[in-house]
Design an enzyme around this catalytic site. Structure first.
Site, short mmCIF file in Angstrom:
data_model
loop_
_atom_site.label_atom_id
_atom_site.label_comp_id
_atom_site.label_asym_id
_atom_site.label_seq_id
_atom_site.Cartn_x
_atom_site.Cartn_y
_atom_site.Cartn_z
CG HIS A 257 -6.34 -5.17 1.84
ND1 HIS A 257 -5.78 -6.00 2.78
CD2 HIS A 257 -7.51 -4.72 2.37
CE1 HIS A 257 -6.57 -6.04 3.85
NE2 HIS A 257 -7.62 -5.28 3.62
CG ASP B 66 -4.70 -9.79 3.55
OD1 ASP B 66 -4.47 -10.31 2.43
OD2 ASP B 66 -4.41 -8.61 3.82
CG HIS C 9 -1.97 -1.00 1.27
ND1 HIS C 9 -2.86 -1.18 0.24
CD2 HIS C 9 -2.28 -1.94 2.20
CE1 HIS C 9 -3.68 -2.18 0.54
NE2 HIS C 9 -3.34 -2.66 1.72
CG ASP D 158 -2.64 -8.19 0.93
OD1 ASP D 158 -1.91 -8.41 1.91
OD2 ASP D 158 -3.71 -7.52 0.99
C1 X5A Z 1 -1.03 -4.98 4.07
C2 X5A Z 1 -2.47 -5.01 4.40
C3 X5A Z 1 -4.39 -3.78 5.12
C4 X5A Z 1 -4.76 -2.43 5.60
C5 X5A Z 1 -6.17 -2.39 6.10
C6 X5A Z 1 -6.46 -1.08 6.75
N1 X5A Z 1 -3.01 -3.86 4.77
N2 X5A Z 1 -7.77 -1.02 7.29
O1 X5A Z 1 -3.10 -6.04 4.37
ZN ZN Z 2 -3.97 -6.94 2.85
#
Ligand code: X5A
Ligand code: ZN
Length: 691
Positions: free
Chosen positions: A185, A276, A143, A183
């Site tokens: 995200h 995740d 991110h 991931d």
């Molecule tokens: C690296 C990662 C997730 C961030 C979530 C914030 N970040 N709510 O999995």
């Molecule tokens: Zn993530």
């Protein structure tokens, strides 16, 4: 077992360093991205004897000049200095200026080690000293933007390593890099860093939920295909919902990633390996098994002569991430064939997403232009799971049903309503072809709050920290939530509590964080006019939805089904009914309650309370309708000014769709209020009557 000197033995690098555990929350607050993550992985691998079969490496700090290939000098300076004494008193404030970030005295070192470690193993794999490698690093990186830490990420480890190989080690012959970001995200940082660069093919598969899932920016849309010379070299596979698992990922591998990888022919593959999306992850809501991860990895080993580097990103269930990394390590070691099987078929939405992505990219990747066989598309899918137990619905006046009647869909879906007006689509679309897809593919960033997908996942980052506090306070107060529309049908309403969807709904609801059932159900009638307005919702499709005139009139009568829920749950229902999506405020859903304890007094006094924070929503006005058992009866409807706009035609008024109507009828009939015929007459009358 093969001896260490066996020339056929795969040389797998394994990097772990306890120093990366020193990055932690400053006061020991609980946080999903914590040192135990990498400890748990390492312990698991050790307990299985994996390190003995690998080349174990320790971390090395990255040099600033290499970090500078993706980050600004200002950002590097911040991360370098944030742990020094002179920042002791400022760390909290600085962290709070970023989205989902914390700093402590170990953060600087850990960040440099994480980046340096991914560089180190990548170089060794590129050289051929190692066949492949796993870097068990934190903080994660994908991110992190060039000038901004976010989403638990400080330096973009994988991007730094990719640039290092391309720019600093040309002699290693790495000209094309495939980055696979699995991931859950979107890897926004990595995407941006290589958006114009065809030397890096960035592929990310992630929950998108139509722009609702973190980082909730629109960058993760499949429309984002790269720019200039990089056009076609950025591939996003944006899931519409949670619940994706092995079958969904394998389908994307087979029908998107692998055909592209085949023709791109990368020299090395870097995996932004977050775990995740694993089953039981508290943030992801997906369900990849260790076997699923091993298949995904195995399928990539056919490219780049097996040169694969895995760098840990997210993943927040300690057992899930440890088991998943173990499965991957075994694949890289190639000592035994994979064993396992895929339990389900892809979701229906998965085929839709795959087709959208293929369509978007087929001019760049001819292998994507062949139509998928119809038999794959029409029969090979599972619907979003919802099981209704109709017999339990609204049988008695007061219910306390322990048996869940709605299967929980751990999705992050909330009606997206207002983007219609943002797109300047005439809501009253007289015969114009406006499909829901138009909304889904909206390229403009939709900034939305990330709902906590699982009730247990209380994340004490800056936004959610507050969320924990208000939630625990408001969970102790009960109110009657008065419903007069589709929520009169209890299974329908329960979607807002438990999550999921019922017949007639196009899309599932995320549910409330506290998923406990209402403590009571009572019917009554109220002296307010029921009417139907607006013309399209994501949940119900075309047609108007129910509103109550905010002012009472003794000649009017509306049926109301009241649910006794906590004020915390009421807030979550309010949020879902309004699908917050204002441009400002990144986390309005979680940061503060929309309706606080003190607001109850105000609304009781004034009978109505328009909520400023919800003014873009359709149900922004809270009405107080009296008391029952000493608890306030609250409902939500439009504002008085919207009544004027409905009257003037500025906002559309339209009758309910059949599905929506049926839901209301069902609510009234199953709630034992009136007969089916009477219910139909009641609704038709409300739909016809002048406002
Ligand atoms: C690296 C990662 C997730 C961030 C979530 C914030 N970040 N709510 O999995
Ligand atoms: Zn993530």
């Amino acid at each position: 077992m093969a001896a260490p000197e066996d020339p056929h033995r795969r040389r797998v690098g394994l990097l772990y360093d306890e120093r990366m555990c020193r990055h932690a929350t400053p006061d020991g607050e609980i946080h999903p991205e914590n040192p135990d993550r990498i400890r748990a992985i390492w312990q698991k691998l050790e307990s299985e004897g994996i390190p003995l079969r690998c080349v174990v490496l320790s971390a090395k700090e990255a040099e600033d000049k290499y970090i500078a290939s993706v980050h600004t000098a200002r950002h590097i300076k911040l991360i370098k200095n944030i742990s020094s004494k002179k920042f002791n008193s400022q760390r909290l404030r600085i962290a709070s200026e970023f989205n989902s970030i914390y700093f402590n005295k170990g953060s600087s070192e850990a960040s440099y080690l994480a980046a340096g470690s991914v560089m180190e193993v990548s170089e060794k794999v590129a050289k051929g000293d190692l066949d492949s490698a796993i870097a068990i690093v934190r903080p994660p990186g994908h991110h992190a933007e060039s000038d901004e830490a976010m989403g638990f990420c400080l330096f973009n480890n994988v991007a730094i390593a990719a640039n290092f190989l391309l720019n600093e080690r040309p002699e290693l012959g790495i000209r094309k890099i495939l980055i696979v970001d699995w991931d859950v995200h979107h890897g926004n940082g990595t995407q941006n860093m290589f958006y114009n660069d065809p030397r890096v093919l960035f592929f990310s598969v992630h929950r998108f939920d139509f722009g609702m899932f973190y980082p909730a920016s629109g960058d993760g849309s499949y429309c984002m295909i790269g720019e200039g010379p990089g056009a076609g070299y950025n591939i996003n596979v944006p899931w519409e919902q949670g619940q994706c698992g092995d079958a969904d990922y394998v389908a994307v591998w087979d029908h998107v990633l692998l055909p592209v990888a085949e023709s791109y022919d990368p020299d090395i593959i870097l995996i932004s390996a977050g775990f995740d999306a694993a089953v039981d992850d508290p943030l992801g809501g997906c369900c990849i098994t260790p076997y699923g991860y091993s298949l995904m990895l195995k399928k990539l080993m056919g490219f780049a002569q097996g040169k694969i580097v895995m760098a840990l990103e997210g993943g927040y269930n300690l057992k899930s991430i440890a088991d998943s990394v173990l499965a991957c390590a075994k694949v890289l070691l190639e000592e035994k064939p994979l064993v396992g099987s895929i339990k389900a078929q892809p979701l229906e939405s998965t085929w839709r997403v795959i087709q959208e992505v293929r369509h978007e990219l087929k001019t760049f990747w001819p292998a994507l232009s062949v139509e998928l066989p119809q038999k794959v598309l029409v029969s090979n899918w599972r619907p979003c799971s919802v099981e209704l137990n109709l017999s339990s619905s609204s049988e008695s006046i007061v219910e306390n049903d322990g048996g869940a009647s709605v299967t929980i869909c751990a999705t992050n879906f909330v009606e997206i309503i207002e983007p219609l007006s943002k797109l300047n689509i005439d809501e009253d679309n007289h015969g114009k072809a406006i499909t829901l897809d138009h909304i889904a593919t909206d390229k403009s960033p939709v900034v939305l709050s990330e709902e906590c997908p699982n009730a247990q996942a209380l994340m004490p980052d800056k936004n959610v920290d507050g969320c924990t506090r208000w939630r625990s306070v408001l969970s102790k107060t009960e109110v009657w939530y008065g419903s007069y529309g589709s929520n009169m049908w209890k299974p329908g309403f329960l979607c807002y509590i438990k999550g999921g969807k019922v017949e007639g709904m196009n899309e599932p609801c995320p549910g409330s964080q506290d998923k406990s059932s209402p403590k009571g159900v009572i019917w009554k009638t109220v002296p307010h006019q029921l009417f139907f307005a607006r013309s399209l919702t994501r949940t119900w499709g075309k047609g108007g939805v129910a509103f109550l005139h905010p002012e009472s009139n003794k000649n009017d009568k509306a049926y109301m089904c009241m649910y006794r829920i906590t004020l915390e749950q009421f807030n979550d229902v309010l949020l879902q009914e309004n699908s917050l999506h204002q441009e400002n405020g990144k986390s309005q859903g979680a940061g503060a309650p929309l309706l606080d304890l003190s607001d109850i007094g105000v609304v009781a006094e004034n009978k109505s309370l328009p909520l400023e924070a919800l003014k873009a929503g359709w149900y922004s006005n809270i009405l107080y309708l009296g008391e029952e058992d000493n608890l306030p009866i609250l409902t939500m409807t439009c504002s008085c000014s919207e009544i004027d706009q409905f009257r003037s035609g500025e906002l559309p008024v339209s009758g309910p769709s059949n599905d929506y109507m049926n839901t209301l009828v069902r609510g009234l009939v199953e709630g034992k209020q009136i007969t089916r015929e009477e219910a139909i007459a009641y609704i038709n009358d409300a739909a016809m009557r002048e406002l």
